[in-house]
Scaffold this motif. Structure first.
Motif, mmCIF file in Angstrom:
data_model
loop_
_atom_site.group_PDB
_atom_site.id
_atom_site.type_symbol
_atom_site.label_atom_id
_atom_site.label_comp_id
_atom_site.label_asym_id
_atom_site.label_seq_id
_atom_site.Cartn_x
_atom_site.Cartn_y
_atom_site.Cartn_z
ATOM 1 N N ILE A 92 20.245 36.403 -32.883
ATOM 2 C CA ILE A 92 19.481 37.507 -33.460
ATOM 3 C C ILE A 92 18.144 37.069 -34.034
ATOM 4 O O ILE A 92 17.411 37.898 -34.565
ATOM 5 N N ARG A 93 17.816 35.795 -33.906
ATOM 6 C CA ARG A 93 16.591 35.276 -34.521
ATOM 7 C C ARG A 93 15.659 34.726 -33.457
ATOM 8 O O ARG A 93 16.097 34.112 -32.492
ATOM 9 N N ARG A 94 14.358 34.928 -33.647
ATOM 10 C CA ARG A 94 13.399 34.275 -32.767
ATOM 11 C C ARG A 94 13.563 32.769 -32.897
ATOM 12 O O ARG A 94 13.954 32.258 -33.940
ATOM 13 N N TRP A 95 13.236 32.047 -31.827
ATOM 14 C CA TRP A 95 13.621 30.658 -31.734
ATOM 15 C C TRP A 95 12.958 29.772 -32.783
ATOM 16 O O TRP A 95 13.522 28.754 -33.187
ATOM 17 N N GLU A 125 12.795 30.286 -35.783
ATOM 18 C CA GLU A 125 13.745 30.289 -36.897
ATOM 19 C C GLU A 125 15.134 29.855 -36.434
ATOM 20 O O GLU A 125 15.818 29.075 -37.101
ATOM 21 N N GLY A 126 15.562 30.340 -35.283
ATOM 22 C CA GLY A 126 16.911 30.078 -34.813
ATOM 23 C C GLY A 126 17.208 28.611 -34.588
ATOM 24 O O GLY A 126 18.312 28.137 -34.870
ATOM 25 N N TRP A 173 18.232 40.755 -30.272
ATOM 26 C CA TRP A 173 19.420 40.153 -29.665
ATOM 27 C C TRP A 173 18.974 39.440 -28.398
ATOM 28 O O TRP A 173 18.500 40.073 -27.462
ATOM 29 N N THR A 233 19.567 30.884 -24.901
ATOM 30 C CA THR A 233 19.732 30.398 -26.275
ATOM 31 C C THR A 233 20.468 29.071 -26.295
ATOM 32 O O THR A 233 20.060 28.124 -26.990
ATOM 33 N N VAL A 260 25.260 36.000 -41.981
ATOM 34 C CA VAL A 260 24.181 36.937 -41.682
ATOM 35 C C VAL A 260 24.110 37.917 -42.850
ATOM 36 O O VAL A 260 24.973 38.791 -42.976
#
Length: 297
Positions: free
Chosen positions: A10-13, A15-16, A47, A53, A273
């Motif tokens: 659920i997070r842009r990379w 941050e992810g 998403w 991912t 989350v």
């Protein structure tokens, strides 16, 4: 007992990737993500795709096993999926586990424009999906004509880094799924009995999980396989305990110990989350990750 986590995509990379690195630093055995096109209360938010991912996660980790919980036939085809999995297994250096199951009636079930399948129809497709995928990941070239899937000289050279193929963790509770787990699985996955989620008790849940484990043992015995050869994975958050095991180290150790006695080898918890069903105190979560495996044994 091993402890693993699910990191929702659920997070842009930018941050992810920090979370995937942190999962490895905390000592988690595996980090999974959900293979959906969208999911539940996260449907109207970010998403991202599971395989991209996990590929990116492979590039920022060294030891952490990676996987899906779970991939289903709802929008996947074995031929294209096999090619992606072989590539991911290669990029990760052989650290991939495929969680696979029949899927459900959620958003994925109609995203391609089809009507949602009945439970029997989902089981029918899974019964063809898993054996074909097994062949595609172990044979250089496969041709197949089935009721739902076809392959014409599908080539998958050089195959998986892990031999004879990457492991399958088969999600199952019914007899047909248990047969697939016994026949093709290196692990079995369950979330417990969904009928107990709203009004059941932890004691009823333990009894239901014991019953599921016995059915898996029966399915293995029917084909002459030792059930102890399969890892047994409990994906938490869907039993009557819900988020209570993550409220303290002691609460988690008690929860994990009760399920270890049932024969479970792996517990999977959701990375917190905020503002969701998977909210948890990050400091407590990290304490559990670092200290609980040593206390549970």
């Amino acid at each position: 007992m091993r402890l693993s986590t699910v990191i929702l995509p659920i997070r842009r990379w930018d941050e992810g990737q920090k979370i995937w690195r942190r999962a490895e630093d905390l000592g988690f055995h595996s980090a999974y993500t959900y293979d959906h096109l969208s999911w539940r209360t996260f449907r109207d938010g970010p998403w991202f795709g599971a395989v991209p991912t996990l590929t990116a996660a492979a590039g920022v980790t060294d030891r952490l096993r990676l996987g899906t919980l779970v991939t289903s036939p709802n929008f996947r085809h074995p031929v294209t999926l096999a090619k992606e999995l072989i590539s991911l297994d290669d990029i990760s250096g052989g650290r991939v586990t495929l969680g696979v199951g029949a899927g459900g009636t959620g958003f994925d079930a109609t995203a391609l424009g089809q009507e949602p399948w009945t439970p029997r129809e989902r089981a029918d497709r899974l019964a063809e999906f898993v054996p074909l995928l097994d062949r595609l990941l172990t044979e250089d070239a496969v041709s197949y004509e089935g009721d739902f899937y076809s392959a014409h000289e599908a080539r998958n050279i050089p195959g998986c880094v892990q031999r004879p193929r990457l492991p399958f963790a088969v999600a199952a509770t019914g007899p047909r799924g248990m047969h697939l787990a016994a026949r093709y699985g290196q692990a079995w996955v369950t979330t417990g009995d969904p009928r107990l989620y709203e009004n059941g008790t932890p004691e009823q849940s333990v009894a239901a999980l014991r019953g599921q484990s016995e059915k898996l043992a029966d399915a293995c015995a029917a084909i002459g396989r030792d059930v102890s050869a399969l890892d047994k994975i409990l994906l938490t958050g869907f039993t009557p305990d819900r988020g209570r095991p993550l409220t303290s180290l002691d609460a988690f150790v008690d929860f994990a110990g009760r399920h270890r006695e049932l024969g479970f080898t792996d517990i999977v918890v959701h990375w917190p989350v905020p503002g969701s069903d998977f909210a948890a105190d990050q400091k407590v979560f990290e304490q559990i990750a670092m200290e609980a495996p040593g206390q549970v044994g």
